[in-house]
Write a protein that holds these residues in place. Structure first.
Motif, short mmCIF file in Angstrom:
data_model
loop_
_atom_site.label_atom_id
_atom_site.label_comp_id
_atom_site.label_asym_id
_atom_site.label_seq_id
_atom_site.Cartn_x
_atom_site.Cartn_y
_atom_site.Cartn_z
N THR A 96 45.84 68.39 -1.95
CA THR A 96 45.96 68.40 -3.50
C THR A 96 46.41 69.88 -3.75
O THR A 96 46.94 70.16 -4.87
N ALA A 99 50.17 69.78 -3.64
CA ALA A 99 51.00 68.77 -4.34
C ALA A 99 51.20 69.32 -5.70
O ALA A 99 52.26 69.15 -6.43
N LEU A 100 50.11 70.06 -6.58
CA LEU A 100 50.08 70.49 -7.93
C LEU A 100 51.26 71.42 -7.89
O LEU A 100 52.27 71.25 -9.01
N LEU A 152 38.42 67.88 -1.57
CA LEU A 152 39.42 67.27 -2.28
C LEU A 152 39.35 67.90 -3.79
O LEU A 152 40.49 68.31 -4.13
N GLY A 155 40.39 71.47 -3.51
CA GLY A 155 41.74 71.58 -3.50
C GLY A 155 42.60 71.70 -4.82
O GLY A 155 43.57 72.41 -4.90
N PHE A 156 42.11 70.99 -5.74
CA PHE A 156 42.67 71.02 -7.07
C PHE A 156 42.53 72.41 -7.78
O PHE A 156 43.56 73.01 -8.11
N GLY A 159 45.20 74.78 -6.32
CA GLY A 159 46.49 74.31 -6.62
C GLY A 159 46.70 75.01 -8.08
O GLY A 159 47.74 75.70 -8.13
N SER A 241 49.99 75.84 2.56
CA SER A 241 48.88 74.84 2.55
C SER A 241 48.95 73.88 4.03
O SER A 241 48.02 73.06 4.03
#
Length: 280
Positions: A96, A99-100, A152, A155-156, A159, A241
């Motif tokens: 995460t 990805a962002l 998880l 992780g956002f 990001g 990451s």
């Protein structure tokens, strides 16, 4: 240069996360996070003299947004590392977290070369591979468990931190990190007072691990910022990451956590990804 700086950032992020995860097994994640942030702030102050920049309101504000997101993510992430297998929790946070910025960077018009694009794909695959068989078991009905789920969510927050730091003025130097650290220390300090968290402040090992986590984290942040200044956000965020490989390797070496074939394959895939991105 971007790939090398981001790779150095991944190595130091991994060392920081491993130390922080161990510290969180001896004390509440909130206390570990605040102490680590304070240690990083002390490292940052002399660095401002060595790497000067332009102090501005925009630099401090974008830094503050990054700091709030990063601090929130750090508490969740460290708690996830403490109660779940590091080899699974760390890659989930990285998925995460990577990805962002990659999505936002591509949406903003970043166009990596063909080699770099293939490298990005390999890098994302490497992060997923690093989760090993535990992620497969979770997908088939075993459930992720509370630790990996917390990681998880953490992780956002990472990001958002990456995106906000990249949005700071190009001439701000390290001042955006000052804004980030100041905001995170205030936020975490207030949470400590409200919750009256009982930490083992007399535990020497806990203090050493938390301080190590903070120093490595600040070095990693500085390297990541330099990477974004020299190249694309999508590439810098992706390579940075790849820290789960470092965490998994240290967990295997120090804690004797077992790595399966997929996780070892992730190491080789990471190296290939970095090489392609560097060539691009």
């Amino acid at each position: 240069m971007t790939a090398l700086l981001a790779l150095a950032s991944a190595l130091t992020f991994g060392a920081s996360d491993f130390a922080g995860g161990l510290a969180s097994r001896r004390a509440p994640a909130l206390a570990v996070s605040w102490l680590a942030q304070a240690a990083g702030f002390l490292v940052l102050l002399p660095a401002l003299v060595l790497l000067p920049g332009v102090l501005s309101r925009e630099a401090l504000l974008t830094g503050a947004v990054a700091g709030i997101a990063g601090a929130s993510g750090l508490v969740l992430y460290l708690r996830g590392l403490a109660i779940g297998p590091m080899g699974l929790a760390s890659p989930l946070a990285a998925v995460t977290g990577a990805a962002l910025p990659v999505v936002i960077g591509l949406h903003a018009g970043e166009r990596p070369t063909t080699a770099a694009t293939i490298g990005i794909g390999l890098g994302l695959a490497a992060v997923v591979l690093a989760t090993g068989r535990d992620l497969t078991a979770a997908a088939t009905g075993g459930g992720l468990g509370r630790g990996p789920l917390l990681a998880l969510l953490g992780g956002f927050g990472f990001g958002v931190f990456f995106v906000a730091i990249d949005a700071s003025p190009a001439d701000s130097g390290l001042w955006s990190l000052v804004g980030a650290r100041s905001a995170s220390m205030v936020l975490l300090g207030a949470a400590l007072l409200v919750r009256r968290t009982n930490a083992s402040w007399g535990d020497r090992r806990f203090l050493q691990l938390a301080l190590m986590a903070g120093v490595f984290d600040m070095v990693a942040n500085g390297l990541f910022l330099a990477a974004t200044r020299s190249g694309l956000l999508s590439i810098a965020a992706l390579i940075s990451s790849l820290y789960p490989v470092v965490v998994a390797g240290l967990a295997h070496r120090v804690l004797r956590e077992r790595l399966d074939r997929l996780q070892w394959a992730a190491v080789a895939t990471c190296l290939g990804a970095v090489g392609l991105i560097a060539l691009g």
